[in-house]
Write a protein that holds these residues in place. Structure first.
Motif, PDB file in Angstrom:
ATOM      1  N   TRP A   1       0.856  -1.179   0.000  1.00  0.00           N
ATOM      2  CA  TRP A   1       0.000   0.000   0.000  1.00  0.00           C
ATOM      3  C   TRP A   1       0.897   1.235   0.000  1.00  0.00           C
ATOM      4  O   TRP A   1       1.949   1.240   0.638  1.00  0.00           O
ATOM      5  N   LYS A   2       0.495   2.254  -0.709  1.00  0.00           N
ATOM      6  CA  LYS A   2       1.336   3.454  -0.781  1.00  0.00           C
ATOM      7  C   LYS A   2       0.472   4.703  -0.728  1.00  0.00           C
ATOM      8  O   LYS A   2      -0.722   4.688  -1.028  1.00  0.00           O
ATOM      9  N   ILE A   3       1.096   5.806  -0.342  1.00  0.00           N
ATOM     10  CA  ILE A   3       0.485   7.140  -0.380  1.00  0.00           C
ATOM     11  C   ILE A   3       1.297   7.960  -1.373  1.00  0.00           C
ATOM     12  O   ILE A   3       2.496   8.156  -1.176  1.00  0.00           O
ATOM     13  N   GLY A   4       0.643   8.412  -2.429  1.00  0.00           N
ATOM     14  CA  GLY A   4       1.339   9.155  -3.476  1.00  0.00           C
ATOM     15  C   GLY A   4       0.472   9.253  -4.705  1.00  0.00           C
ATOM     16  O   GLY A   4      -0.765   9.245  -4.621  1.00  0.00           O
ATOM     17  N   GLN A   5       1.087   9.338  -5.864  1.00  0.00           N
ATOM     18  CA  GLN A   5       0.343   9.453  -7.109  1.00  0.00           C
ATOM     19  C   GLN A   5      -0.311   8.127  -7.468  1.00  0.00           C
ATOM     20  O   GLN A   5       0.200   7.058  -7.145  1.00  0.00           O
ATOM     21  N   LEU A   6      -1.439   8.230  -8.168  1.00  0.00           N
ATOM     22  CA  LEU A   6      -2.181   7.032  -8.559  1.00  0.00           C
ATOM     23  C   LEU A   6      -1.578   6.475  -9.842  1.00  0.00           C
ATOM     24  O   LEU A   6      -2.119   6.645 -10.940  1.00  0.00           O
ATOM     25  N   SER A   7      -0.432   5.823  -9.704  1.00  0.00           N
ATOM     26  CA  SER A   7       0.269   5.299 -10.872  1.00  0.00           C
ATOM     27  C   SER A   7       1.242   4.219 -10.432  1.00  0.00           C
ATOM     28  O   SER A   7       1.944   4.367  -9.434  1.00  0.00           O
ATOM     29  N   GLU A   8       1.307   3.142 -11.223  1.00  0.00           N
ATOM     30  CA  GLU A   8       2.273   2.092 -10.931  1.00  0.00           C
ATOM     31  C   GLU A   8       3.690   2.548 -11.272  1.00  0.00           C
ATOM     32  O   GLU A   8       4.661   1.938 -10.848  1.00  0.00           O
ATOM     33  N   ALA A   9       3.808   3.605 -12.073  1.00  0.00           N
ATOM     34  CA  ALA A   9       5.118   4.089 -12.477  1.00  0.00           C
ATOM     35  C   ALA A   9       5.742   5.034 -11.452  1.00  0.00           C
ATOM     36  O   ALA A   9       6.851   5.494 -11.637  1.00  0.00           O
ATOM     37  N   LYS A  10       5.011   5.332 -10.387  1.00  0.00           N
ATOM     38  CA  LYS A  10       5.507   6.251  -9.374  1.00  0.00           C
ATOM     39  C   LYS A  10       5.574   5.568  -8.018  1.00  0.00           C
ATOM     40  O   LYS A  10       4.644   4.865  -7.626  1.00  0.00           O
ATOM     41  N   ALA A  11       6.683   5.797  -7.323  1.00  0.00           N
ATOM     42  CA  ALA A  11       6.819   5.242  -5.979  1.00  0.00           C
ATOM     43  C   ALA A  11       5.991   6.052  -5.004  1.00  0.00           C
ATOM     44  O   ALA A  11       5.569   7.170  -5.289  1.00  0.00           O
ATOM     45  N   GLY A  12       5.748   5.482  -3.841  1.00  0.00           N
ATOM     46  CA  GLY A  12       4.985   6.199  -2.826  1.00  0.00           C
ATOM     47  C   GLY A  12       5.873   7.071  -1.968  1.00  0.00           C
ATOM     48  O   GLY A  12       7.040   6.763  -1.736  1.00  0.00           O
ATOM     49  N   PHE A  13       5.296   8.157  -1.467  1.00  0.00           N
ATOM     50  CA  PHE A  13       6.011   8.969  -0.489  1.00  0.00           C
ATOM     51  C   PHE A  13       6.029   8.242   0.862  1.00  0.00           C
ATOM     52  O   PHE A  13       6.873   8.506   1.697  1.00  0.00           O
ATOM     53  N   ALA A  14       5.061   7.352   1.025  1.00  0.00           N
ATOM     54  CA  ALA A  14       5.036   6.470   2.193  1.00  0.00           C
ATOM     55  C   ALA A  14       4.462   5.134   1.744  1.00  0.00           C
ATOM     56  O   ALA A  14       3.594   5.094   0.861  1.00  0.00           O
ATOM     57  N   VAL A  15       4.937   4.035   2.334  1.00  0.00           N
ATOM     58  CA  VAL A  15       4.486   2.701   1.932  1.00  0.00           C
ATOM     59  C   VAL A  15       4.254   1.845   3.168  1.00  0.00           C
ATOM     60  O   VAL A  15       4.866   2.069   4.225  1.00  0.00           O
ATOM     61  N   CYS A  16       3.363   0.882   3.015  1.00  0.00           N
ATOM     62  CA  CYS A  16       3.141  -0.129   4.056  1.00  0.00           C
ATOM     63  C   CYS A  16       3.181  -1.489   3.381  1.00  0.00           C
ATOM     64  O   CYS A  16       2.315  -1.814   2.559  1.00  0.00           O
ATOM     65  N   ARG A  17       4.177  -2.291   3.715  1.00  0.00           N
ATOM     66  CA  ARG A  17       4.429  -3.551   3.023  1.00  0.00           C
ATOM     67  C   ARG A  17       3.629  -4.679   3.669  1.00  0.00           C
ATOM     68  O   ARG A  17       4.187  -5.626   4.210  1.00  0.00           O
ATOM     69  N   GLN A  18       2.313  -4.536   3.624  1.00  0.00           N
ATOM     70  CA  GLN A  18       1.418  -5.545   4.177  1.00  0.00           C
ATOM     71  C   GLN A  18       0.264  -5.759   3.199  1.00  0.00           C
ATOM     72  O   GLN A  18      -0.310  -4.789   2.687  1.00  0.00           O
ATOM     73  N   ASP A  19      -0.057  -7.002   2.930  1.00  0.00           N
ATOM     74  CA  ASP A  19      -1.101  -7.351   1.950  1.00  0.00           C
ATOM     75  C   ASP A  19      -2.435  -7.512   2.671  1.00  0.00           C
ATOM     76  O   ASP A  19      -2.667  -8.496   3.380  1.00  0.00           O
ATOM     77  N   THR A  20      -3.316  -6.520   2.505  1.00  0.00           N
ATOM     78  CA  THR A  20      -4.656  -6.569   3.094  1.00  0.00           C
ATOM     79  C   THR A  20      -5.676  -6.145   2.033  1.00  0.00           C
ATOM     80  O   THR A  20      -5.331  -5.433   1.079  1.00  0.00           O
ATOM     81  N   PRO A  21      -6.935  -6.559   2.169  1.00  0.00           N
ATOM     82  CA  PRO A  21      -7.956  -6.209   1.173  1.00  0.00           C
ATOM     83  C   PRO A  21      -8.202  -4.704   1.077  1.00  0.00           C
ATOM     84  O   PRO A  21      -8.589  -4.193   0.035  1.00  0.00           O
ATOM     85  N   ASP A  22      -8.005  -3.988   2.192  1.00  0.00           N
ATOM     86  CA  ASP A  22      -8.214  -2.539   2.193  1.00  0.00           C
ATOM     87  C   ASP A  22      -7.272  -1.918   3.237  1.00  0.00           C
ATOM     88  O   ASP A  22      -6.740  -2.621   4.101  1.00  0.00           O
ATOM     89  N   PRO A  23      -7.067  -0.619   3.179  1.00  0.00           N
ATOM     90  CA  PRO A  23      -6.102   0.001   4.100  1.00  0.00           C
ATOM     91  C   PRO A  23      -6.566   0.061   5.545  1.00  0.00           C
ATOM     92  O   PRO A  23      -5.758   0.305   6.444  1.00  0.00           O
ATOM     93  N   PHE A  24      -7.870  -0.165   5.804  1.00  0.00           N
ATOM     94  CA  PHE A  24      -8.376  -0.102   7.174  1.00  0.00           C
ATOM     95  C   PHE A  24      -7.820  -1.232   8.035  1.00  0.00           C
ATOM     96  O   PHE A  24      -7.764  -1.123   9.254  1.00  0.00           O
ATOM     97  N   GLN A  25      -7.414  -2.334   7.383  1.00  0.00           N
ATOM     98  CA  GLN A  25      -6.951  -3.507   8.128  1.00  0.00           C
ATOM     99  C   GLN A  25      -5.444  -3.516   8.348  1.00  0.00           C
ATOM    100  O   GLN A  25      -4.898  -4.464   8.888  1.00  0.00           O
ATOM    101  N   LEU A  26      -4.767  -2.469   7.914  1.00  0.00           N
ATOM    102  CA  LEU A  26      -3.314  -2.413   8.073  1.00  0.00           C
ATOM    103  C   LEU A  26      -2.942  -2.257   9.543  1.00  0.00           C
ATOM    104  O   LEU A  26      -3.491  -1.415  10.247  1.00  0.00           O
ATOM    105  N   ASP A  27      -1.993  -3.058  10.003  1.00  0.00           N
ATOM    106  CA  ASP A  27      -1.464  -2.897  11.359  1.00  0.00           C
ATOM    107  C   ASP A  27       0.059  -2.929  11.365  1.00  0.00           C
ATOM    108  O   ASP A  27       0.682  -2.842  12.426  1.00  0.00           O
ATOM    109  N   ALA A  28       0.655  -3.050  10.175  1.00  0.00           N
ATOM    110  CA  ALA A  28       2.117  -3.005  10.075  1.00  0.00           C
ATOM    111  C   ALA A  28       2.582  -1.550  10.114  1.00  0.00           C
ATOM    112  O   ALA A  28       1.798  -0.621   9.874  1.00  0.00           O
TER     113      ALA A  28
END
Length: 444
Positions: free
Chosen positions: A383-410
């Motif tokens: 999960w990332k916070i940034g531009q909506l594009s696969e070609a751009k990295a996130g300014f912040a990232v969370c390396r956890q695989d969840t169905p939606d960002p509400f379930q992130l705890d990493a």
């Protein structure tokens, strides 16, 4: 010139004048002895193009030149000349020098010049006001007068007015559609309230015959299956570029290097968390995270959701809040503050998962969206916070695989490369300028 004229009219220098000036400017051969009594020319011949300019005194001419070097290279500028003076920067100064040379009172002609310029400025302002292009109290009065008589205007009604048309330009970074409207005379109105001001000024001036039959137009509007009025500017005429593009000087190109964001460029941060809003435990979660603006967030969330629905969403979108810094001394505060805020569910999945866009409330009435998104990256599996594009990295990232960002705890990680990681990059490189990514790496 006749003393009865406010200002002498502009005249081109005669061929004789220019020939004499050029002859005087040509240096004599070294072998010829100089006559001590010979008068030197006051003005040398100048390179450039003679152009007509309104308001120059008689005997003066304007020369357009081009900057050859520096940051203004290629752009043009104008200087003013006569037999006795050269390279004068302004017409006003030329008027003053002309009056002095003619033995007249410079103050009189400068006052007449200023009065003429003021009259031209006032006329231009009146013309802009007549078209609704004015700000401040006058605009608000015109809008109020219109709305009190006809009610609020909308884009769909404007597009249906006789002779009017509308279109939209799709903005890929924010996912929004930027609408504009064209009057019968070709005037461009980016805002609905500018059209309200246009008709409001006509109403205040008593020019009712110049105002279309607003009610008749509203009765002819088309509605979709959901009962929403169809704005053809936003639904049918969506373009990659507006049909009318104003000529603008080509901006100076800035050089950027591509920064490839790798895993070691991120560091863990305790300040980023994702909180689901408009729930029973939202307040407790915000307080548990020591969010100083928790009260403002809880107050703004329902207003934002309501305004989103009023703007045309047929569902009540879910909202989340991305937390940020807690004090002025927080490391990475500038980037954290840029990401901090409320995000709404766009209801259009990105990589088959929910995607949220940052939205803010202004004056409790208006919404503003930015290009910040909370989205899932299939290629990088995070999960990332940034531009909506696969070609751009996130300014912040969370390396956890969840169905939606509400379930992130990493723990989230923020982009913050060390000095040695960027020393080899060209000056001007910064996150967000990459054009592509390599496998296993993120273009930031």
């Amino acid at each position: 010139p006749s003393p009865s004229l406010a200002l002498p009219s502009w005249t081109m220098p005669s061929k004789t004048d220019r020939a004499n000036t050029k002859a005087k400017a040509e240096p004599k051969a070294k072998s010829e002895p100089k006559d001590k009594g010979e008068a030197k020319p006051k003005v040398q011949a100048q390179a450039g193009t003679v152009v007509p300019v309104v308001g120059l005194p008689e005997g003066w001419w304007a020369v357009e030149k081009t900057y050859g070097t520096g940051g203004m290279a290629g752009s043009t500028y104008t200087r003013y000349y006569c037999k006795n003076h050269g390279s004068i920067c302004t017409i006003k100064k030329a008027v003053e020098l002309w009056a002095q040379d003619e033995g007249k009172d410079p103050a009189k002609y400068l006052a007449e010049y200023d009065a003429k310029k003021k009259a031209e400025k006032d006329k231009a302002q009146e013309d802009r006001q007549a078209k609704g292009f004015v700000e401040g109290k006058k605009k608000l009065e015109a809008i109020e007068a219109f709305q009190n008589t006809y009610g609020k205007l909308d884009g769909a009604t404007i597009c249906a007015l006789p002779g009017w048309k509308g279109e939209s330009k799709y903005l890929p970074n924010s996912g929004q559609r930027n609408a504009r409207y064209y009057a019968p005379d070709g005037s461009i109105y980016p805002l609905v309230n500018q059209v309200e001001a246009l008709f409001g000024f006509k109403l205040l001036a008593g020019k009712l015959d110049e105002i279309p039959d607003i009610e008749a137009v509203r009765s002819s509007l088309t509605y979709d299956a959901k009962g929403k009025v169809v704005n053809v500017a936003r639904r049918e005429r969506v373009l990659d570029e507006f049909t009318v593009v104003k000529d603008k000087p080509e901006p100076k190109k800035r050089k950027f290097s591509v920064m490839v964001a790798e895993e070691q460029h991120y560091r863990e941060t305790e300040y980023i968390s994702v909180v689901k809003l408009l729930t029973d435990d939202a307040e407790a979660r915000l307080q548990g995270l020591n969010v100083p603006e928790a009260e403002e967030v809880l107050e703004a969330a329902p207003k934002i959701q309501r305004l989103l629905v009023e703007r045309g969403l047929t569902w009540a979108p879910q909202l989340l809040y991305v937390t940020g810094s807690r004090s002025m001394r927080t490391a990475g505060k500038k980037l954290l503050e840029a990401m901090r805020g409320i995000y709404y569910d766009r209801a259009v999945p990105f990589n088959d998962r929910p995607c949220f866009q940052k939205v803010s409330l202004r004056d409790d009435k208006k919404l503003t969206c930015t290009g910040h998104h909370v989205s899932w990256s299939n290629q990088l599996a995070l999960w990332k916070i940034g531009q909506l594009s696969e070609a751009k990295a996130g300014f912040a990232v969370c390396r956890q695989d969840t169905p939606d960002p509400f379930q992130l705890d990493a723990v989230w990680q923020i982009f913050e490369p060390k000095v040695q990681d960027v020393e080899s990059l060209d000056k001007g490189a910064r996150p967000g300028q990459g054009e592509g990514i390599d496998e296993g790496k993120e273009s930031s």
